[in-house]
Design a protein around this motif. Structure first.
Motif, PDB file in Angstrom:
ATOM      1  N   GLN A  52       0.637  -1.082  -0.083  1.00 33.34           N
ATOM      2  CA  GLN A  52      -0.011  -0.308  -0.473  1.00 33.34           C
ATOM      3  C   GLN A  52       1.321   1.180   0.476  1.00 33.34           C
ATOM      4  OE1 GLN A  52      -2.755   1.656   3.728  1.00 33.34           O
ATOM      5  NE2 GLN A  52      -3.829   0.645   2.278  1.00 33.34           N
ATOM      6  N   SER A  53       0.630   2.635  -0.712  1.00 29.45           N
ATOM      7  CA  SER A  53       1.060   3.500  -0.796  1.00 29.45           C
ATOM      8  C   SER A  53       0.407   4.338  -0.812  1.00 29.45           C
ATOM      9  CB  SER A  53       2.301   3.339  -2.028  1.00 29.45           C
ATOM     10  OG  SER A  53       1.342   3.827  -3.276  1.00 29.45           O
ATOM     11  N   ALA A  54       0.579   5.906  -0.571  1.00 31.37           N
ATOM     12  CA  ALA A  54       0.020   7.220  -0.164  1.00 31.37           C
ATOM     13  C   ALA A  54      -0.520   7.628  -1.577  1.00 31.37           C
ATOM     14  CB  ALA A  54       0.250   8.112   0.320  1.00 31.37           C
ATOM     15  N   SER A  55      -2.562   7.962  -1.625  1.00 29.34           N
ATOM     16  CA  SER A  55      -2.634   8.399  -2.820  1.00 29.34           C
ATOM     17  C   SER A  55      -1.520   9.301  -3.354  1.00 29.34           C
ATOM     18  CB  SER A  55      -4.168   8.414  -3.226  1.00 29.34           C
ATOM     19  OG  SER A  55      -3.861   8.836  -3.714  1.00 29.34           O
ATOM     20  N   SER A  56      -1.806   9.909  -4.166  1.00 27.59           N
ATOM     21  CA  SER A  56      -1.639  11.272  -4.444  1.00 27.59           C
ATOM     22  C   SER A  56      -3.123  12.444  -4.756  1.00 27.59           C
ATOM     23  CB  SER A  56      -1.645  11.148  -6.541  1.00 27.59           C
ATOM     24  OG  SER A  56      -3.176  11.106  -6.722  1.00 27.59           O
ATOM     25  N   HIS A  57      -3.677  11.473  -4.021  1.00 34.80           N
ATOM     26  CA  HIS A  57      -5.655  12.300  -2.871  1.00 34.80           C
ATOM     27  C   HIS A  57      -5.224  12.392  -1.997  1.00 34.80           C
ATOM     28  CE1 HIS A  57      -7.864  13.097  -6.926  1.00 34.80           C
ATOM     29  NE2 HIS A  57      -6.935  11.504  -7.234  1.00 34.80           N
ATOM     30  N   GLY A  59      -5.505  11.784   1.996  1.00 34.53           N
ATOM     31  CA  GLY A  59      -6.221  11.107   3.042  1.00 34.53           C
ATOM     32  C   GLY A  59      -6.728   9.537   2.180  1.00 34.53           C
ATOM     33  N   TYR A  60      -6.692   9.201   1.593  1.00 31.66           N
ATOM     34  CA  TYR A  60      -7.044   7.762   0.575  1.00 31.66           C
ATOM     35  C   TYR A  60      -4.752   7.745   0.004  1.00 31.66           C
ATOM     36  CZ  TYR A  60     -11.468  10.193  -0.571  1.00 31.66           C
ATOM     37  OH  TYR A  60     -12.633  10.509  -0.427  1.00 31.66           O
ATOM     38  N   PHE A  61      -5.384   6.435  -0.014  1.00 25.82           N
ATOM     39  CA  PHE A  61      -4.388   4.975  -0.236  1.00 25.82           C
ATOM     40  C   PHE A  61      -4.629   4.153  -2.075  1.00 25.82           C
ATOM     41  CE2 PHE A  61      -5.348   6.293   4.424  1.00 25.82           C
ATOM     42  CZ  PHE A  61      -3.661   5.988   4.954  1.00 25.82           C
ATOM     43  N   HIS A  62      -3.469   4.125  -1.760  1.00 27.71           N
ATOM     44  CA  HIS A  62      -3.454   3.092  -3.202  1.00 27.71           C
ATOM     45  C   HIS A  62      -2.375   2.211  -3.348  1.00 27.71           C
ATOM     46  CE1 HIS A  62      -1.848   3.328  -7.567  1.00 27.71           C
ATOM     47  NE2 HIS A  62      -1.529   1.501  -7.523  1.00 27.71           N
ATOM     48  N   ASP A  63      -3.770   0.811  -3.285  1.00 29.84           N
ATOM     49  CA  ASP A  63      -3.606  -0.667  -3.407  1.00 29.84           C
ATOM     50  C   ASP A  63      -3.398  -0.988  -4.878  1.00 29.84           C
ATOM     51  OD1 ASP A  63      -3.586  -0.797  -0.803  1.00 29.84           O
ATOM     52  OD2 ASP A  63      -6.027   0.051  -0.399  1.00 29.84           O
ATOM     53  N   SER A  64      -2.705  -2.267  -4.785  1.00 33.28           N
ATOM     54  CA  SER A  64      -2.746  -3.065  -5.997  1.00 33.28           C
ATOM     55  C   SER A  64      -3.384  -4.335  -6.326  1.00 33.28           C
ATOM     56  CB  SER A  64      -0.944  -2.477  -7.011  1.00 33.28           C
ATOM     57  OG  SER A  64      -0.272  -3.173  -5.824  1.00 33.28           O
ATOM     58  N   VAL A  65      -3.509  -5.125  -6.941  1.00 34.82           N
ATOM     59  CA  VAL A  65      -3.344  -6.873  -7.569  1.00 34.82           C
ATOM     60  C   VAL A  65      -2.628  -7.103  -8.601  1.00 34.82           C
ATOM     61  CG1 VAL A  65      -5.281  -8.082  -6.992  1.00 34.82           C
ATOM     62  CG2 VAL A  65      -5.518  -6.890  -6.098  1.00 34.82           C
ATOM     63  N   THR A  66      -2.048  -7.764  -8.173  1.00 43.97           N
ATOM     64  CA  THR A  66      -1.671  -8.260  -9.372  1.00 43.97           C
ATOM     65  C   THR A  66      -1.817  -9.614  -9.583  1.00 43.97           C
ATOM     66  OG1 THR A  66       0.241  -6.580  -9.569  1.00 43.97           O
ATOM     67  CG2 THR A  66       1.208  -8.978 -10.942  1.00 43.97           C
ATOM     68  N   GLY A  67      -1.977  -9.759 -11.586  1.00 45.75           N
ATOM     69  CA  GLY A  67      -2.045 -11.707 -11.732  1.00 45.75           C
ATOM     70  C   GLY A  67      -2.984 -11.395 -12.533  1.00 45.75           C
ATOM     71  N   GLY A  68      -2.709 -12.897 -12.951  1.00 38.26           N
ATOM     72  CA  GLY A  68      -3.082 -13.222 -14.931  1.00 38.26           C
ATOM     73  C   GLY A  68      -1.880 -12.193 -15.898  1.00 38.26           C
ATOM     74  N   GLY A  69      -1.483 -11.605 -15.393  1.00 37.31           N
ATOM     75  CA  GLY A  69      -0.752 -10.674 -16.205  1.00 37.31           C
ATOM     76  C   GLY A  69      -0.746  -9.545 -16.155  1.00 37.31           C
ATOM     77  N   GLU A  70      -1.728  -8.674 -15.114  1.00 39.45           N
ATOM     78  CA  GLU A  70      -2.069  -7.830 -15.250  1.00 39.45           C
ATOM     79  C   GLU A  70      -2.069  -7.269 -14.212  1.00 39.45           C
ATOM     80  OE1 GLU A  70      -3.291  -5.846 -17.775  1.00 39.45           O
ATOM     81  OE2 GLU A  70      -3.414  -7.891 -19.440  1.00 39.45           O
ATOM     82  N   VAL A  71      -1.971  -5.548 -13.952  1.00 38.20           N
ATOM     83  CA  VAL A  71      -1.989  -5.314 -12.364  1.00 38.20           C
ATOM     84  C   VAL A  71      -3.261  -3.718 -12.637  1.00 38.20           C
ATOM     85  CG1 VAL A  71      -0.583  -3.454 -11.456  1.00 38.20           C
ATOM     86  CG2 VAL A  71       0.904  -4.934 -12.411  1.00 38.20           C
ATOM     87  N   TYR A  72      -3.990  -4.872 -11.386  1.00 35.65           N
ATOM     88  CA  TYR A  72      -5.403  -3.684 -11.259  1.00 35.65           C
ATOM     89  C   TYR A  72      -5.159  -3.407  -9.314  1.00 35.65           C
ATOM     90  CZ  TYR A  72      -7.451  -7.510 -13.873  1.00 35.65           C
ATOM     91  OH  TYR A  72      -7.217  -8.800 -15.177  1.00 35.65           O
ATOM     92  N   VAL A  73      -5.102  -1.939  -9.794  1.00 34.27           N
ATOM     93  CA  VAL A  73      -5.530  -0.782  -8.824  1.00 34.27           C
ATOM     94  C   VAL A  73      -6.825  -0.138  -8.131  1.00 34.27           C
ATOM     95  CG1 VAL A  73      -3.947  -0.061  -9.372  1.00 34.27           C
ATOM     96  CG2 VAL A  73      -5.901   1.173  -9.979  1.00 34.27           C
ATOM     97  N   ASN A  74      -7.662   0.368  -6.494  1.00 33.73           N
ATOM     98  CA  ASN A  74      -8.213   0.329  -5.833  1.00 33.73           C
ATOM     99  C   ASN A  74      -7.364   1.957  -5.518  1.00 33.73           C
ATOM    100  OD1 ASN A  74      -9.809   0.570  -4.103  1.00 33.73           O
ATOM    101  ND2 ASN A  74     -11.146   0.105  -4.715  1.00 33.73           N
ATOM    102  N   ASP A  75      -8.351   3.476  -5.953  1.00 36.40           N
ATOM    103  CA  ASP A  75      -7.519   4.249  -5.382  1.00 36.40           C
ATOM    104  C   ASP A  75      -8.048   5.478  -5.406  1.00 36.40           C
ATOM    105  OD1 ASP A  75      -6.237   6.649  -4.533  1.00 36.40           O
ATOM    106  OD2 ASP A  75      -4.526   6.029  -6.196  1.00 36.40           O
ATOM    107  N   VAL A 127     -14.455  -5.519  -3.337  1.00 35.55           N
ATOM    108  CA  VAL A 127     -13.938  -4.476  -3.812  1.00 35.55           C
ATOM    109  C   VAL A 127     -13.440  -4.470  -5.117  1.00 35.55           C
ATOM    110  CG1 VAL A 127     -12.668  -2.772  -3.421  1.00 35.55           C
ATOM    111  CG2 VAL A 127     -13.278  -4.034  -1.138  1.00 35.55           C
ATOM    112  N   PRO A 128     -14.114  -3.020  -5.884  1.00 32.39           N
ATOM    113  CA  PRO A 128     -13.947  -3.497  -7.341  1.00 32.39           C
ATOM    114  C   PRO A 128     -12.211  -2.764  -7.301  1.00 32.39           C
ATOM    115  CG  PRO A 128     -15.375  -1.634  -7.370  1.00 32.39           C
ATOM    116  CD  PRO A 128     -15.194  -2.477  -5.965  1.00 32.39           C
ATOM    117  N   TYR A 129     -11.456  -3.527  -8.942  1.00 30.11           N
ATOM    118  CA  TYR A 129     -10.362  -2.662  -8.440  1.00 30.11           C
ATOM    119  C   TYR A 129     -10.157  -2.785 -10.377  1.00 30.11           C
ATOM    120  CZ  TYR A 129      -8.187  -3.993  -4.235  1.00 30.11           C
ATOM    121  OH  TYR A 129      -7.418  -3.659  -3.367  1.00 30.11           O
TER     122      TYR A 129
END
Length: 255
Positions: A52-57, A59-75, A127-129
Motif C-alpha cells: 500500500q502507498s499514499a494516494s496522490s489525493h 487522505g486516500y490510499f493506493h492499493d494494487s493487485v497483480t495476477g493473470g499478467g495484469e495489474v489492478y488498482v483501487n484508489d 471491492v472493485p479494482y
C-alpha cells in the motif's frame, strides 16, 4: 489487513447499518488469513496484493493487485464505486495472501477493465479494482439512467428516479458545488449516512455511489466519496461535503 481495506469495509458497513460486532468479525477473519489461497480450483491463477502507498489525493490510499499478467488498482477514483452484486458468480483467481479469498469477474465488465477482489475472509467483502490500462471512471462524462436512495438512514423508504434532470443536478453539484465544513463525526454507529446509487449503461456491474449525509442541522449534504480518518480516536468520517440543492432535497424528502 491494509489501512485502506479497513477504511472501505468500515465505511461501507457503517453506511449499510451493520453493527460493530460484525465489523470486528470481518476484521479478525481477515487477519487470520493464511499465506496460501485455498478452497478453490488449484488451477486458477494466484493474485497477490501489492504494498500500500499514499494516494496522490490526500487522505486516500493506493492499493494494487497483480495476477493473470495484469495489474489492478483501487484508489480515489474507485472509492465511490460499489458492485451491484454481493458475490461474483464467475471466479477467475485466488488471492495468494488471504484464504480462501477469491477474485471474480464483474458481469458486463471485461476482466481487462475491472475485477472484484475479496478483501474479507470469513465473510466475503468484494471491492472493485481497475486495470491500470483502463482509464479511471469519470462520473462527469457518463449518462446515468437510474438513481435510488433511502429517504433516511437504514429504515427510510427507498426512492427511485429516472429523471434525467435530477441526475444531472447531482453531477452538477458534485462537479461545481461549493463544499462546506462539517464537523467530523465518528463512523462507528453513525446513523446519518446513506448513499445515492447511480446506474449507468456505460458502467455495467458497478454503481456510482456518492455518500449522502443527513446532518444534524436538518440539511442534506453529498460528497464524491467518503474517507475515514484513522489518525484520530475515535476514527472520524470526513468528506468534501456539498449542500444538496432544493431540487435534490425535495426528491429525497418526498415533497
Amino acid at each position: 489487513m491494509t489501512k485502506k481495506h479497513w477504511l472501505i469495509l468500515a465505511a461501507l458497513l457503517t453506511i449499510g447499518g451493520i453493527g460493530a460486532a460484525l465489523m470486528l468479525a470481518v476484521a479478525l477473519g481477515f487477519f487470520a488469513g493464511h499465506e496460501l489461497a485455498a478452497g478453490g480450483d488449484p488451477g486458477l491463477p494466484v493474485y497477490t496484493m501489492g504494498p500500500q502507498s499514499a494516494s496522490s489525493h490526500p487522505g486516500y490510499f493506493h492499493d494494487s493487485v497483480t495476477g493473470g499478467g495484469e495489474v489492478y488498482v483501487n484508489d480515489y477514483e474507485e472509492a465511490g464505486l460499489q458492485l451491484t452484486f454481493s458475490e461474483p458468480q464467475t471466479v477467475i483467481g485466488l488471492m495468494g495472501s488471504i484464504s480462501p479469498a477469491k477474485v471474480g469477474a464483474i458481469p458486463g465488465q471485461p476482466v481487462a477493465a475491472y475485477i472484484a477482489v475479496d478483501c474479507g475472509s470469513e465473510m466475503p467483502a468484494y471491492v472493485p479494482y481497475r486495470n491500470v490500462k483502463q482509464p479511471p471512471f469519470d462520473w462527469r462524462t457518463v449518462t446515468f439512467r437510474e438513481m435510488t436512495a433511502r429517504q433516511q438512514y437504514k429504515f427510510g423508504p427507498v426512492v427511485t428516479t429516472t429523471n434525467a434532470a435530477l441526475m444531472a443536478e447531482v453531477v452538477r453539484l458534485l462537479r461545481d458545488g461549493t463544499p462546506v465544513e462539517l464537523k467530523p463525526f465518528p463512523f462507528s454507529g453513525a446513523t446519518n449516512l446513506t448513499t445515492l446509487n447511480l446506474t449507468s449503461d456505460q458502467l455495467p456491474g458497478l454503481l456510482f455511489c456518492p455518500p449522502l449525509c443527513y446532518y444534524g442541522d436538518g440539511n442534506l449534504y453529498l460528497a464524491e466519496s467518503l474517507m475515514v480518518d484513522f489518525s484520530v480516536k475515535p476514527p472520524q468520517v470526513r468528506a468534501r461535503w456539498i449542500p444538496a440543492s432544493p431540487l435534490l432535497t425535495r426528491w429525497l424528502k418526498g415533497s
